[in-house]
Write a protein that holds these residues in place. Sequence first.
Motif, PDB file in Angstrom:
ATOM      1  N   VAL A 148      -0.213   5.161   7.689  1.00  0.00           N
ATOM      2  CA  VAL A 148       0.944   5.935   8.154  1.00  0.00           C
ATOM      3  C   VAL A 148       2.243   5.247   7.745  1.00  0.00           C
ATOM      4  N   LEU A 149       2.319   3.927   7.953  1.00  0.00           N
ATOM      5  CA  LEU A 149       3.540   3.198   7.602  1.00  0.00           C
ATOM      6  C   LEU A 149       3.816   3.284   6.104  1.00  0.00           C
ATOM      7  N   TYR A 150       2.782   3.162   5.300  1.00  0.00           N
ATOM      8  CA  TYR A 150       2.933   3.182   3.845  1.00  0.00           C
ATOM      9  C   TYR A 150       3.361   4.565   3.347  1.00  0.00           C
ATOM     10  N   PHE A 174      -2.490   5.122  -6.006  1.00  0.00           N
ATOM     11  CA  PHE A 174      -3.430   4.197  -6.630  1.00  0.00           C
ATOM     12  C   PHE A 174      -3.057   2.732  -6.447  1.00  0.00           C
ATOM     13  N   ILE A 175      -1.872   2.457  -5.911  1.00  0.00           N
ATOM     14  CA  ILE A 175      -1.448   1.061  -5.750  1.00  0.00           C
ATOM     15  C   ILE A 175      -2.293   0.311  -4.713  1.00  0.00           C
ATOM     16  N   PRO A 176      -2.549   0.855  -3.508  1.00  0.00           N
ATOM     17  CA  PRO A 176      -3.369   0.088  -2.548  1.00  0.00           C
ATOM     18  C   PRO A 176      -4.767  -0.252  -3.059  1.00  0.00           C
ATOM     19  N   PHE A 367       5.165  -2.119  -0.225  1.00  0.00           N
ATOM     20  CA  PHE A 367       3.711  -2.204  -0.087  1.00  0.00           C
ATOM     21  C   PHE A 367       3.277  -3.553   0.487  1.00  0.00           C
ATOM     22  N   PHE A 368       3.771  -4.636  -0.094  1.00  0.00           N
ATOM     23  CA  PHE A 368       3.354  -5.969   0.356  1.00  0.00           C
ATOM     24  C   PHE A 368       3.930  -6.306   1.735  1.00  0.00           C
TER      25      PHE A 368
END
Length: 571
Positions: A148-150, A174-176, A367-368
């Motif tokens: 949810v946060l992402y 596709f990043i995660p 993301f990080f």
Amino acid sequence: MCDTELRIVSGRGHLLIVKNKNRLMPVLLVQLLFIVLSVGYVLAMAPHGTLVARDSYDAYFHLTRIQALNGIFQSPVNFDLWNHVGNGTAMFYPWLTVLPALPLFNLFGAVHGFLVFLGLVTYATLISSYLSFRHYRKGQWAALLFSVLYTFSFIRASNVLYRWGVGEYIAMIFIPPLFVAFRDVLLEHWSAWVWVAVWFSLIVYSHVLSAVVVGVCLFLLFLGALVGHIGQWQYWRRLWQYAVAFLATAACLTVAFWGPLLEQQRYQPIQGPSPFDLSKSAHPLGSLLGQSLTIDVRSYSLGFFLVVVCVGILLTIWFTDTEGRILGGFTLFLLLFSTSVFPWAAFKDTPVSIIQYPARFLGMFSFFALAYTVRGLAQLFEHQHHVLASLGGWAAVLSVLVLFGLSARALWHTQTLIPQPWATIANDTVADHLRQFNQRDYFPANAFKHYQSIESHDVLLDGKRVKASEVFTSDHMTWRLSSKKSGQLDLPVLNYKGTQVLLDNRRTIGVESPRGTVQLTVPKGRHDVTVCGAYTAFSRVAQLISLLVAGLVLWIIKKQSQATTVETHTR
């Protein structure tokens, strides 16, 4: 005896059904939650069922390039759109991951089809980030929190609601899984290399500049892993081995895109997007943090929530474990890397300037930073601090959702720079606007110099205008004209390598005119001249290579899966 056995079997079956129901119910609830959130995202984007072009015509660019995919497997050039000048945008801008939007456009119309597509992309982002974090931490609560946060992060909201960064927010799907697979490789789970290649290739097919940004992050982490294992030469050897395998596989998987692109650029100079001076386009750190305290997604900043996260990282990085310190330190580095703190002037007039502005790294920072935050909350939960972790998680989710809603609402009350009737994009009027819309990126350089006469559809015979009727479809364009003498016919359609020309239904030789368009010799009389877009032989070979390597990758994944199953049963 038989009755007893039947009762036992029946009892076991009942227990199995109950157990399956217990497992199925949380899955269904998660899916239902993600569907509701995806619908909510779409409503925030278009509460009235219309789209808005705010400060640029990027909305029309992306809607047009999706609609222009009609006939893409036969020809990369579309004549029905792009103001009928035969623009070859599909050869220079990746389209594979937006292709699913085309049937939605054809079924619902361009605007409503795009909104359905946005809902599906948002749902895919939620699912992807959820499954990736479950693989990382093995907990459903933390995975839900991260997804949810992402998905509702300020950076993604800016890309979706304002910037029309379609390729960028598709790449975010596709990043995660990419970085989870890459982490597995660094931890010596070597078989994950093939997934790194798959996810990275899908990012390339979504947005080239996102692939550059992600590639930089992968390279920096790769170097960090080598430095952290100095003296462990066996690790170095294996890591380099799979790095080469990744590069070769990703290159072959994506050659269908970059191969034809380079072929066209070698054939003639192409007018691409203008490079930026990175030292001038980079924001000062103080300015970036100041802009982040607003809810204006036009600022393309961190957003208030991530400012709080930054403070949290600075306060907690000293007390976390080694992986947490690496994650937090890399996150803070990316923040500085996104601003003028980093000496971007050193990269002026270099290939690095293709990224246009360093703030593109804010997506990776986001993301990080969120991964670090949720990881910390998950560790609290695992150490029996359930109340504190739950309160922190709920506060984070509510904050992000409220800020997202307020940002979307505020954006709808801002003035647009694009005049009406182009500012409002409605389903019943968009088709005419898409046919009229034109953009000059990816024009041949000579054609860019003469764009006015080309866009005016001037047909020239020996340099003089002549009258000609024209008929166009998605993959070809035909002119009917009468010539009183033989001469050089210059047609107002862009000339790319592979363009085919028919004179009275017979193949003839077409060359590039002085204005960068298609030119041919016509004899005296009445003629029908047809220009078709087509893939070159090299392009078809590149596509075949990508398909064959994709099949090989699927075979490798299948073999790895079978080996894992056998190992599990053996244990």
